[in-house]
Design an enzyme around this catalytic site. Structure first.
Site, PDB file in Angstrom:
ATOM      1  N   ARG A 171       0.824  -1.208   0.000  1.00  0.00           N
ATOM      2  CA  ARG A 171       0.000   0.000   0.000  1.00  0.00           C
ATOM      3  C   ARG A 171       0.860   1.262   0.000  1.00  0.00           C
ATOM      4  NH1 ARG A 171      -5.113  -0.005   2.110  1.00  0.00           N
ATOM      5  NH2 ARG A 171      -4.722   1.803   3.409  1.00  0.00           N
ATOM      6  N   ARG A 175       9.728   6.590  -2.642  1.00  0.00           N
ATOM      7  CA  ARG A 175       9.988   7.544  -3.722  1.00  0.00           C
ATOM      8  C   ARG A 175      11.419   8.051  -3.706  1.00  0.00           C
ATOM      9  NH1 ARG A 175       5.073  10.211  -2.278  1.00  0.00           N
ATOM     10  NH2 ARG A 175       3.320   9.234  -3.354  1.00  0.00           N
ATOM     11  N   ARG A 247      -8.482  -6.503  14.196  1.00  0.00           N
ATOM     12  CA  ARG A 247      -7.871  -5.571  15.127  1.00  0.00           C
ATOM     13  C   ARG A 247      -8.887  -4.477  15.404  1.00  0.00           C
ATOM     14  NH1 ARG A 247      -3.769  -7.291  17.792  1.00  0.00           N
ATOM     15  NH2 ARG A 247      -2.704  -5.274  17.901  1.00  0.00           N
ATOM     16  N   ARG A 277       0.019   6.023  16.476  1.00  0.00           N
ATOM     17  CA  ARG A 277       0.087   7.367  15.891  1.00  0.00           C
ATOM     18  C   ARG A 277      -0.767   8.337  16.689  1.00  0.00           C
ATOM     19  NH1 ARG A 277      -3.155   6.043  10.180  1.00  0.00           N
ATOM     20  NH2 ARG A 277      -5.003   5.177  11.147  1.00  0.00           N
ATOM     21  N   GLU A 298      -3.664   6.791  19.199  1.00  0.00           N
ATOM     22  CA  GLU A 298      -4.299   5.589  18.655  1.00  0.00           C
ATOM     23  C   GLU A 298      -3.556   4.323  19.093  1.00  0.00           C
ATOM     24  OE1 GLU A 298      -5.469   6.367  14.572  1.00  0.00           O
ATOM     25  OE2 GLU A 298      -5.215   4.250  14.103  1.00  0.00           O
ATOM     26  N   TYR A 346      -9.693  -5.663   3.788  1.00  0.00           N
ATOM     27  CA  TYR A 346      -9.158  -4.346   4.140  1.00  0.00           C
ATOM     28  C   TYR A 346      -9.449  -3.430   2.948  1.00  0.00           C
ATOM     29  CZ  TYR A 346      -5.144  -1.382   5.854  1.00  0.00           C
ATOM     30  OH  TYR A 346      -4.301  -0.387   6.339  1.00  0.00           O
ATOM     31  N   ASP A 348     -10.289   0.315   1.155  1.00  0.00           N
ATOM     32  CA  ASP A 348     -10.320   1.772   1.219  1.00  0.00           C
ATOM     33  C   ASP A 348     -11.706   2.248   0.791  1.00  0.00           C
ATOM     34  OD1 ASP A 348      -7.737   2.126   2.102  1.00  0.00           O
ATOM     35  OD2 ASP A 348      -6.880   2.227   0.091  1.00  0.00           O
TER      36      ASP A 348
HETATM   37  N1  UDP Z   1       3.099   1.007   8.249  1.00  0.00           N
HETATM   38  C1  UDP Z   1       4.275   0.996   8.983  1.00  0.00           C
HETATM   39  N2  UDP Z   1       4.767   2.195   9.428  1.00  0.00           N
HETATM   40  C2  UDP Z   1       4.154   3.367   9.209  1.00  0.00           C
HETATM   41  C3  UDP Z   1       2.948   3.369   8.470  1.00  0.00           C
HETATM   42  C4  UDP Z   1       2.453   2.175   7.998  1.00  0.00           C
HETATM   43  O1  UDP Z   1       4.855  -0.038   9.229  1.00  0.00           O
HETATM   44  O2  UDP Z   1       4.664   4.418   9.680  1.00  0.00           O
HETATM   45  C5  UDP Z   1       2.581  -0.297   7.788  1.00  0.00           C
HETATM   46  C6  UDP Z   1       1.587  -0.881   8.797  1.00  0.00           C
HETATM   47  O3  UDP Z   1       1.730  -2.284   8.811  1.00  0.00           O
HETATM   48  C7  UDP Z   1       0.252  -0.493   8.202  1.00  0.00           C
HETATM   49  C8  UDP Z   1       0.529  -0.585   6.703  1.00  0.00           C
HETATM   50  O4  UDP Z   1       1.878  -0.158   6.573  1.00  0.00           O
HETATM   51  O5  UDP Z   1      -0.763  -1.359   8.617  1.00  0.00           O
HETATM   52  C9  UDP Z   1      -0.401   0.244   5.841  1.00  0.00           C
HETATM   53  O6  UDP Z   1      -0.317   1.599   6.247  1.00  0.00           O
HETATM   54  P1  UDP Z   1      -1.511   2.642   6.027  1.00  0.00           P
HETATM   55  O7  UDP Z   1      -0.994   3.987   6.405  1.00  0.00           O
HETATM   56  O8  UDP Z   1      -2.056   2.455   4.669  1.00  0.00           O
HETATM   57  O9  UDP Z   1      -2.547   2.139   7.136  1.00  0.00           O
HETATM   58  P2  UDP Z   1      -4.003   2.700   7.595  1.00  0.00           P
HETATM   59  O10 UDP Z   1      -3.968   4.204   7.537  1.00  0.00           O
HETATM   60  O11 UDP Z   1      -5.004   2.055   6.692  1.00  0.00           O
HETATM   61  O12 UDP Z   1      -4.076   2.193   9.005  1.00  0.00           O
END
Ligand code: UDP
Length: 381
Positions: A171, A175, A247, A277, A298, A346, A348
């Site tokens: 996902r 870059r 989860r 986060r 969170e 999962y 979006d």
């Molecule tokens: N992820 C991570 N570190 C980060 C952000 C994301 O390891 O700082 C991993 C984590 O396993 C997460 C996945 O990447 O579940 C997808 O991230 P995304 O930001 O798309 O998650 P969402 O916002 O859907 O929770």
């Protein structure tokens, strides 16, 4: 036809609306006291901040039809998601980009140099990454993987990243320029008055009736020609095959007089920090001005029977259980399972809406041909 929709999230709102447009009578039941499911937004009366009650939702898509569809029900305001991550006492930019790489390694690499450098760090012996960990090691190498992904992912998913599928990490882009837009989609924005107002617009149709505080009861189905069910697939069958793993999230809400962190999303990569986060909700509406702030710390944990399911885990044992539920669903008549919970995926928001539009069309096609309606328009396996 009389159609019953179960759940007031995007799936049933959009399918219901399309079927109402086609002349059907649609009744929607929702067990909560509000619409929009986990996308629900509410203005905090004290600060005036639009709060993403069940955690942040950012609309992003490459799908022109979906973008136009949501744009029909709400004005979308410019918003670009730029996520930061605090790791080892320093702040970095996500997704991993040239700035992150140069900050992290103390270098001044240009794009091609950075690409070569990361390739030299990467575990090139991994040919076809199948787990989250392999994907991380292959694409960014051990140091960046450990700093940004390993700890965060353990906290988020409650298991070792070597047990998770590579698809979760796919996902996120990496870059080799200074673009720190979290998403690579063409369209991105926020509904001006929040997601609940957007879903309210979708549900506003003379042939649609919405009943809040109304849990679904299988006996209700008798009064309808067809049911669309967007609740948990295992819940529909009274968990007869066991509980599918999810989860859930706990939010520790706090207010701050001023600007708490200067951005909407700050991730915490270190495993020792118990939360994943902090989100500061006023920054999700950058076109609004608020002095005070509402923030969420969170925390992710295993979902118990009384918790709200958020993320389907889909590990190997869940997949086996899932296939038993799919077989049961396919043996049921008069019900179609849709959305994140109904198909245990999962999803979006944009994909949810795309599937809902396609499902409504497929339903109308089946009806026109006099064919029975399937249990799934998108199979969860
Ligand atoms: N992820 C991570 N570190 C980060 C952000 C994301 O390891 O700082 C991993 C984590 O396993 C997460 C996945 O990447 O579940 C997808 O991230 P995304 O930001 O798309 O998650 P969402 O916002 O859907 O929770």
């Amino acid at each position: 036809m009389n159609i019953l929709m179960v759940g007031a999230g995007f799936s049933c709102a959009v399918i219901g609306r399309e079927l109402a447009n086609a002349g059907h009578s649609v009744t929607l039941v929702e067990q909560r006291d509000h619409i929009a499911g986990n996308c629900h937004t509410e203005r905090d009366p004290d600060t005036g901040v639009m709060v993403h009650v069940y955690g942040p939702h950012i609309f992003h898509t490459d799908d022109r039809e979906v973008w136009d569809y949501v744009g029909h029900f709400s004005r979308f305001m410019p918003y670009v998601n730029r996520v930061k991550s605090t790791v080892g006492g320093r702040v970095y930019l996500l997704p991993i980009n040239l700035h992150t790489i140069n900050q992290f390694f103390g270098t001044t690499l240009r794009p091609e140099e950075a690409r070569e450098f990361i390739e030299s760090q990467a575990a090139t012996d991994i040919d076809q990454p199948s787990t989250f960990e392999e994907q991380g090691m292959r694409f960014v190498g051990a140091d960046l993987y450990k700093a940004f992904f390993h700890g965060y992912t353990k906290k988020q998913w409650g298991c070792d990243p070597s047990e998770l599928p590579a698809s979760i990490l796919k996902r996120l882009p990496v870059r080799f320029n200074y673009n720190d837009n979290y998403f690579f989609h063409r369209f991105q924005g926020m509904p001006e008055h929040g997601y609940t107002a957007l879903v309210e617009g979708i549900l506003d149709h003379p042939r649609m009736q919405v009943h809040l505080n109304t849990p679904f009861d299988p006996a209700m189905a008798r009064d309808y020609d067809h049911v669309f069910y967007s609740g948990p697939l295992d819940g529909y069958f009274d968990y007869s095959e066991g509980r599918l793993g999810y989860r859930t999230l706990d939010f520790e809400r706090f207010t701050h007089d001023g600007d708490y962190q200067g951005c909407a999303v700050m991730n915490y990569g270190d495993e020792a920090v118990p939360y994943t986060r902090i989100t500061e909700h006023k920054h999700f509406s950058p076109w609004e001005e608020h002095r005070a702030s509402v923030c969420y710390r969170e925390y992710s944990r295993a979902c118990g029977p009384d918790d709200i399911p958020y993320y389907p885990i889909r590990l190997v044992n869940e997949k086996a259980m899932l296939s038993r539920y799919v077989a049961k669903a396919e043996g049921s008549e008069g019900v179609t399972f849709v959305g994140r919970l109904g198909t245990y995926r999962y999803l979006d928001m944009d994909v949810t809406i795309r599937e809902a539009l396609d499902s409504a069309r497929a339903f109308l096609d089946h009806e026109a041909r006099g064919e029975p309606q399937p249990a799934f328009f998108t199979r969860p396996l």
